[in-house]
Structure formats: C-alpha cells, structure tokens
Design an enzyme around this catalytic site. Structure first.
Site, PDB file in Angstrom:
ATOM      1  N   ASN A   1       0.870  -1.180   0.000  1.00  0.00           N
ATOM      2  CA  ASN A   1       0.000   0.000   0.000  1.00  0.00           C
ATOM      3  C   ASN A   1       0.905   1.228   0.000  1.00  0.00           C
ATOM      4  O   ASN A   1       1.444   1.605   1.034  1.00  0.00           O
ATOM      5  CB  ASN A   1      -0.901  -0.017   1.247  1.00  0.00           C
ATOM      6  CG  ASN A   1      -1.751   1.234   1.348  1.00  0.00           C
ATOM      7  OD1 ASN A   1      -1.836   2.031   0.413  1.00  0.00           O
ATOM      8  ND2 ASN A   1      -2.402   1.408   2.487  1.00  0.00           N
ATOM      9  N   TRP A   2       1.049   1.814  -1.176  1.00  0.00           N
ATOM     10  CA  TRP A   2       1.957   2.973  -1.290  1.00  0.00           C
ATOM     11  C   TRP A   2       1.357   4.236  -0.675  1.00  0.00           C
ATOM     12  O   TRP A   2       2.042   5.232  -0.529  1.00  0.00           O
ATOM     13  CB  TRP A   2       2.286   3.237  -2.762  1.00  0.00           C
ATOM     14  CG  TRP A   2       3.241   2.258  -3.375  1.00  0.00           C
ATOM     15  CD1 TRP A   2       3.828   1.182  -2.769  1.00  0.00           C
ATOM     16  CD2 TRP A   2       3.739   2.267  -4.729  1.00  0.00           C
ATOM     17  NE1 TRP A   2       4.647   0.533  -3.661  1.00  0.00           N
ATOM     18  CE2 TRP A   2       4.618   1.171  -4.870  1.00  0.00           C
ATOM     19  CE3 TRP A   2       3.518   3.095  -5.836  1.00  0.00           C
ATOM     20  CZ2 TRP A   2       5.271   0.888  -6.071  1.00  0.00           C
ATOM     21  CZ3 TRP A   2       4.160   2.809  -7.030  1.00  0.00           C
ATOM     22  CH2 TRP A   2       5.034   1.717  -7.147  1.00  0.00           C
ATOM     23  N   LYS A   3       0.061   4.198  -0.378  1.00  0.00           N
ATOM     24  CA  LYS A   3      -0.640   5.385   0.140  1.00  0.00           C
ATOM     25  C   LYS A   3      -0.413   6.563  -0.816  1.00  0.00           C
ATOM     26  O   LYS A   3      -0.257   6.349  -2.020  1.00  0.00           O
ATOM     27  CB  LYS A   3      -0.189   5.689   1.572  1.00  0.00           C
ATOM     28  CG  LYS A   3      -0.296   4.460   2.475  1.00  0.00           C
ATOM     29  CD  LYS A   3      -0.193   4.768   3.928  1.00  0.00           C
ATOM     30  CE  LYS A   3      -0.218   3.474   4.720  1.00  0.00           C
ATOM     31  NZ  LYS A   3      -0.287   3.692   6.155  1.00  0.00           N
TER      32      LYS A   3
ATOM     33  N   GLY B   1       2.622  -1.044   4.462  1.00  0.00           N
ATOM     34  CA  GLY B   1       2.633   0.375   4.149  1.00  0.00           C
ATOM     35  C   GLY B   1       4.051   0.866   3.941  1.00  0.00           C
ATOM     36  O   GLY B   1       4.653   0.692   2.881  1.00  0.00           O
ATOM     37  N   GLY B   2       4.624   1.478   4.979  1.00  0.00           N
ATOM     38  CA  GLY B   2       5.928   2.135   4.867  1.00  0.00           C
ATOM     39  C   GLY B   2       7.010   1.292   4.203  1.00  0.00           C
ATOM     40  O   GLY B   2       7.733   1.778   3.324  1.00  0.00           O
TER      41      GLY B   2
ATOM     42  N   GLY C   1       2.141   2.422  10.873  1.00  0.00           N
ATOM     43  CA  GLY C   1       3.076   3.536  10.720  1.00  0.00           C
ATOM     44  C   GLY C   1       3.782   3.938  12.000  1.00  0.00           C
ATOM     45  O   GLY C   1       4.438   4.979  12.050  1.00  0.00           O
TER      46      GLY C   1
ATOM     47  N   HIS D   1      -9.575   0.961   4.651  1.00  0.00           N
ATOM     48  CA  HIS D   1      -8.337   1.202   5.411  1.00  0.00           C
ATOM     49  C   HIS D   1      -8.640   2.167   6.556  1.00  0.00           C
ATOM     50  O   HIS D   1      -9.454   3.086   6.411  1.00  0.00           O
ATOM     51  CB  HIS D   1      -7.270   1.787   4.473  1.00  0.00           C
ATOM     52  CG  HIS D   1      -5.923   1.838   5.101  1.00  0.00           C
ATOM     53  ND1 HIS D   1      -5.570   2.819   5.996  1.00  0.00           N
ATOM     54  CD2 HIS D   1      -4.851   1.025   4.997  1.00  0.00           C
ATOM     55  CE1 HIS D   1      -4.332   2.600   6.406  1.00  0.00           C
ATOM     56  NE2 HIS D   1      -3.873   1.519   5.813  1.00  0.00           N
TER      57      HIS D   1
ATOM     58  N   GLU E   1      -5.637  -4.872  10.732  1.00  0.00           N
ATOM     59  CA  GLU E   1      -4.642  -3.816  10.887  1.00  0.00           C
ATOM     60  C   GLU E   1      -4.950  -3.018  12.150  1.00  0.00           C
ATOM     61  O   GLU E   1      -5.766  -2.078  12.111  1.00  0.00           O
ATOM     62  CB  GLU E   1      -4.678  -2.881   9.678  1.00  0.00           C
ATOM     63  CG  GLU E   1      -4.337  -3.554   8.370  1.00  0.00           C
ATOM     64  CD  GLU E   1      -3.719  -2.560   7.399  1.00  0.00           C
ATOM     65  OE1 GLU E   1      -2.586  -2.802   6.971  1.00  0.00           O
ATOM     66  OE2 GLU E   1      -4.353  -1.537   7.113  1.00  0.00           O
TER      67      GLU E   1
ATOM     68  N   SER F   1       3.178  -2.014  10.653  1.00  0.00           N
ATOM     69  CA  SER F   1       4.621  -2.006  10.928  1.00  0.00           C
ATOM     70  C   SER F   1       5.286  -3.351  10.631  1.00  0.00           C
ATOM     71  O   SER F   1       6.191  -3.766  11.360  1.00  0.00           O
ATOM     72  CB  SER F   1       4.897  -1.555  12.368  1.00  0.00           C
ATOM     73  OG  SER F   1       4.476  -0.209  12.544  1.00  0.00           O
TER      74      SER F   1
ATOM     75  N   GLU G   1      -7.133   4.639   7.669  1.00  0.00           N
ATOM     76  CA  GLU G   1      -6.950   6.065   7.361  1.00  0.00           C
ATOM     77  C   GLU G   1      -8.191   6.625   6.679  1.00  0.00           C
ATOM     78  O   GLU G   1      -8.559   7.792   6.884  1.00  0.00           O
ATOM     79  CB  GLU G   1      -5.691   6.251   6.501  1.00  0.00           C
ATOM     80  CG  GLU G   1      -4.426   6.057   7.336  1.00  0.00           C
ATOM     81  CD  GLU G   1      -3.201   5.644   6.564  1.00  0.00           C
ATOM     82  OE1 GLU G   1      -3.215   5.665   5.318  1.00  0.00           O
ATOM     83  OE2 GLU G   1      -2.208   5.263   7.221  1.00  0.00           O
TER      84      GLU G   1
END
Ligand code: PEP
Length: 251
Positions: A11-13, A232-233, A172, A94, A166, A211, A96
């Site tokens: 997930n590059w966001k 993610g990151g 994150g 998600h 999640e 994470s 977010e």
C-alpha cells in the site's frame, strides 16, 4: 496444514512519482516476488504500474473505490473503471479512510460489495484503535466491522479477495502487534466467518498489517491464521517489500 497461498500487498498510500515508481518497478522486475504480490499505487499511477508489472506475475491494486455506480460523482472512481485500467485488487476500509474521511462500517461494506460486483478482489481492512484495545473492546470492534461487511457479502464471495487485520495503533508507528496478538485476532475472525460458512472461512486469506518489516515478517507469517501482509511504509522500498514477500521462519 494450510493450503492458503501467501499474499503480500504493498500500500503505497499517497506516495510516489513517475521517476520513483519507475525505479521501484525496475528493482521489482529484476527479482520477482517469492509469493503472490499486489502493488497498490495512487490512482494516477495505476497505468504506469500495470505496464511496469506486466510479465512479473504480480497484480495491481487500487487503494479505494467509490461505493456508487458510475455517474455524476465528481472526483470519484468506479470499480468498473479500475478493472478497465487493468486493476485486479482494491483495498477497502483502510483505517486512514475510516478515520480521516468518515468511512463508516456501512460505507466500507457497500464498497466491498461494489468491488465484488465490478469483478475486483477486495482487501477489506478491520482494526481497533489503542483506546478500544485498552478498554478490552478489540474483539467486539473487529466483530462489528466484519459483521457489517457480512450483511452485504457472503464469506464465499469475500474469499475471492482477502481480509486484513490492521490494528490502528500499529500502523506507521514501528510498533507491530506481537505474533500472538495478531494470531488471536485472526483466529477470532476466522471463527466468525466459519459460523457463516466453514469452507469459505478455511479458504479466506487473512493478512496482518501494521509495521511489518523484513525483520518481523517471518514470525508473523509463521502464525497459523496469518496468510500474508498488507505493507505500508516498508513497501515504498522495493528491496524491503521483496524481502517481506520472501520471509521464511527459521528452523
Ligand atoms: C497500512 O497502512 O496498511 C500499513 C500497514 O502501514 P505500515 O506498514 O506503514 O504500518
């Protein structure tokens, strides 16, 4: 023994540029993923990623879709358009989007249904906040989020996609859930699905997200009900994403 194949999604966001993406795709093509992989760029880079992943066996996902049919909805993107652009998967719900864009359990459920109707494979996300966990409400929060989706989509339909647990406090932050914490929630999710449809519950891939890094992926993926990850990151660096795809338990 599980027959569920590992699935790892990036997930590059809201990150990336044509130049950075081209470098990422070049690195990915040089060493294709060791498991089924899905790459979810921002909408505007979907076509670049579709062509960049051609021939690698990896799939392209979107990070969201509209919960309505195509028409006069300024700024939105319909599932059918994503399919038309070469997308096979889509992230739905998600945290977010739930927290920052007001997506309720009902909207998330409607999006999951829209995705399936459009022939997309949804990765439906559920997860509790730190406050909810501290109050001992993890199980009830996850059950309610999942129940809303099950009101609209059968487990057999959802099994074309995946569910992602999640925990919001792990996203994150660098503080992953422990393998046991994640396994406990995954087992509860599978049990909830099994009350509707045991076969679909057994087939459903349950991803953990929060994470995940090359250093902790193997022990998370070694849990019996963890079938892969939503990353993610760490997915922004191709080598890290590939290392997570290839993570193997020691011994
Ligand atoms: C996510 O946002 O889906 C996620 C898991 O992020 P991170 O890996 O950065 O915690």
């Amino acid at each position: 023994m599980t027959l569920r194949a590992r699935l790892v999604a990036a997930n590059w966001k809201m990150n990336g540029s044509r130049v950075d993406n081209a470098r990422w795709l070049e690195a990915f093509r040089a060493q294709p993923a060791a498991c089924e992989a899905v790459v979810c760029p921002p909408y505007v880079y979907v076509e670049q990623v579709v062509s960049g992943l051609a021939g690698t066996g990896a799939f392209v996902g979107a990070q969201d879709l509209c919960d309505r049919a195509a028409g006069a909805w300024t700024g939105e993107v319909a599932g059918e358009m994503l399919r038309d652009a070469g997308v096979q998967w889509v992230i739905v719900g998600h945290s977010e989007r739930r927290a920052a864009f007001g997506e309720t359990d009902e909207i998330v459920a409607a999006k999951a249904e829209r995705a399936l109707d459009a022939g997309l494979r949804p990765i439906v996300c559920v997860g509790e906040t730190l406050e909810q966990r501290s109050a001992g409400r993890t199980a009830s929060v996850i059950a309610a989020q999942l129940d809303a989706v099950l009101q609209r989509c059968t487990p057999a339909r959802l099994a074309a996609g995946a569910l992602a647990y999640e925990p919001v406090w792990a996203i994150g932050t660098g503080h992953s859930a422990t393998p046991q914490q994640a396994q406990d929630v995954h087992a509860a999710i599978r049990a909830q699905l099994a009350r509707h449809d045991p076969a679909a519950a057994g087939a459903m891939r349950l991803l953990y997200g929060g994470s995940v890094k090359p250093g902790n992926a193997a022990e998370l993926f070694a849990q019996p009900d963890i079938d892969g990850g939503l990353i993610g990151g760490a997915s922004l660096v191709a080598a890290e994403f590939l290392a997570i795809c290839a993570a193997r338990a020691h011994g």
